[in-house]
Write a protein that holds these residues in place. Sequence first.
Motif, PDB file in Angstrom:
ATOM      1  N   GLY A   1       0.781  -1.226   0.000  1.00 59.24           N
ATOM      2  CA  GLY A   1       0.000   0.000   0.000  1.00 59.24           C
ATOM      3  C   GLY A   1       0.811   1.273   0.000  1.00 59.24           C
ATOM      4  N   SER A   2       2.126   1.181  -0.029  1.00 57.75           N
ATOM      5  CA  SER A   2       2.963   2.379  -0.087  1.00 57.75           C
ATOM      6  C   SER A   2       3.046   2.898  -1.510  1.00 57.75           C
ATOM      7  CB  SER A   2       4.370   2.081   0.453  1.00 57.75           C
ATOM      8  OG  SER A   2       4.333   1.882   1.848  1.00 57.75           O
ATOM      9  N   SER A   3       3.469   4.154  -1.665  1.00 55.23           N
ATOM     10  CA  SER A   3       3.541   4.750  -2.998  1.00 55.23           C
ATOM     11  C   SER A   3       4.817   5.578  -3.118  1.00 55.23           C
ATOM     12  CB  SER A   3       2.313   5.621  -3.279  1.00 55.23           C
ATOM     13  OG  SER A   3       2.106   6.580  -2.249  1.00 55.23           O
ATOM     14  N   ILE A   4       5.513   5.353  -4.226  1.00 55.47           N
ATOM     15  CA  ILE A   4       6.739   6.082  -4.549  1.00 55.47           C
ATOM     16  C   ILE A   4       6.415   6.888  -5.807  1.00 55.47           C
ATOM     17  CG2 ILE A   4       9.203   5.923  -4.931  1.00 55.47           C
ATOM     18  CD1 ILE A   4       8.202   4.616  -2.309  1.00 55.47           C
TER      19      ILE A   4
ATOM     20  N   ALA B   1      -1.876  10.026   4.821  1.00 52.78           N
ATOM     21  CA  ALA B   1      -1.322   8.767   4.309  1.00 52.78           C
ATOM     22  C   ALA B   1      -2.388   7.938   3.620  1.00 52.78           C
ATOM     23  CB  ALA B   1      -0.691   7.980   5.459  1.00 52.78           C
ATOM     24  N   LEU B   2      -3.589   7.904   4.198  1.00 55.77           N
ATOM     25  CA  LEU B   2      -4.690   7.143   3.594  1.00 55.77           C
ATOM     26  C   LEU B   2      -5.106   7.751   2.260  1.00 55.77           C
ATOM     27  CD1 LEU B   2      -6.808   4.916   3.748  1.00 55.77           C
ATOM     28  CD2 LEU B   2      -8.259   6.484   5.071  1.00 55.77           C
ATOM     29  N   ASN B   3      -5.167   9.077   2.194  1.00 54.48           N
ATOM     30  CA  ASN B   3      -5.539   9.744   0.938  1.00 54.48           C
ATOM     31  C   ASN B   3      -4.556   9.404  -0.176  1.00 54.48           C
ATOM     32  OD1 ASN B   3      -7.684  10.936   2.252  1.00 54.48           O
ATOM     33  ND2 ASN B   3      -6.687  12.909   2.523  1.00 54.48           N
ATOM     34  N   TYR B   4      -3.279   9.443   0.152  1.00 52.04           N
ATOM     35  CA  TYR B   4      -2.278   9.141  -0.868  1.00 52.04           C
ATOM     36  C   TYR B   4      -2.297   7.672  -1.267  1.00 52.04           C
ATOM     37  CZ  TYR B   4       0.337  13.292  -2.101  1.00 52.04           C
ATOM     38  OH  TYR B   4       0.714  14.493  -2.654  1.00 52.04           O
ATOM     39  N   SER B   5      -2.601   6.798  -0.332  1.00 49.81           N
ATOM     40  CA  SER B   5      -2.709   5.378  -0.661  1.00 49.81           C
ATOM     41  C   SER B   5      -3.853   5.131  -1.641  1.00 49.81           C
ATOM     42  CB  SER B   5      -2.924   4.564   0.623  1.00 49.81           C
ATOM     43  OG  SER B   5      -2.990   3.186   0.340  1.00 49.81           O
ATOM     44  N   ASN B   6      -4.978   5.816  -1.429  1.00 52.93           N
ATOM     45  CA  ASN B   6      -6.115   5.681  -2.343  1.00 52.93           C
ATOM     46  C   ASN B   6      -5.809   6.299  -3.710  1.00 52.93           C
ATOM     47  OD1 ASN B   6      -7.652   4.410  -0.367  1.00 52.93           O
ATOM     48  ND2 ASN B   6      -8.565   6.318   0.363  1.00 52.93           N
ATOM     49  N   LEU B   7      -5.177   7.468  -3.692  1.00 50.61           N
ATOM     50  CA  LEU B   7      -4.844   8.131  -4.947  1.00 50.61           C
ATOM     51  C   LEU B   7      -3.840   7.315  -5.757  1.00 50.61           C
ATOM     52  CD1 LEU B   7      -5.231  10.632  -6.700  1.00 50.61           C
ATOM     53  CD2 LEU B   7      -3.407  11.741  -5.393  1.00 50.61           C
TER      54      LEU B   7
END
Length: 269
Positions: free
Chosen positions: A76-79, A204-210
């Motif tokens: 679920g992380s994003s780079i 963090a949750l918003n970026y995971s969804n995006l």
Amino acid sequence: MGTLGRAIYTVGFWIRETGQAIDRLGSRLQGNYYFKEQLSRHRTLMNVFDKAPAVDREAFVAPSASIIGQVEVGKGSSIWYGCVLRGDANSISIGCGTNIQDNSLVHVAKSNLAGKVLPTIIGDNVTVGHSAVLQGCTVEDEAFVGMAATLLDGVYVEKHAMVAAGALVRQNTRVPCGEVWGGNPAKFLRKLTEDEMAFISQSALNYSNLAQVHAAENAKELDEVEFKKVLQKKFGRRDEEYDAMLEVVHQTPPEVSHPVNVVPPPKAA
């Protein structure tokens, strides 16, 4: 990697370079009529000898990002676009649900004046803002690093702590839980409010969804992307899923009629 493995790796490198040299020679002999294709050497994931990235299948890595060497990215992380995570001299560990935003740099330290071996460890649900620099430091779960902040060797950011945008945190500084640090050099500014702590988790949750939206878009084939462009241009269609993620509401004019049951043209055999 042993001596034999390094030798095979070197021979493979020589063969590839020789092929490219021959191609360049042939192009020169053809004069004005040659066609020379420029190939990008960019690789999103790159080994350094026996050090290879380990990225969870449910993590998002933007195509223009670079993850090099001993780097672990959790579920679920994003780079994001333009990031560089270089784990060549040491290791980088990123937990679950963490986002490393555009143009950020994460590196490690093999040695320093204190003689310490310093990997970079980033916990779960951490937000690292755009163009931040993290060097041989530790960031605990649900911490926040602002845009263009710099964390030097040995910095330790505790859970629910915040480093303000543009801050320079000097070597071996500890940022305690629930505090905001900022400035150059960074110093204690104030305590975080309950709403701000909740915002860190929500960010963090918003970026995971995006990231899921961007992952789906990047996974599309060229034919599908081009067909979607035609629909958007002809019928004024918008991506409702992406707009909903950004909380954007569009008012569709009544004169614009959307087609139904439209499918992409069949691929050529």
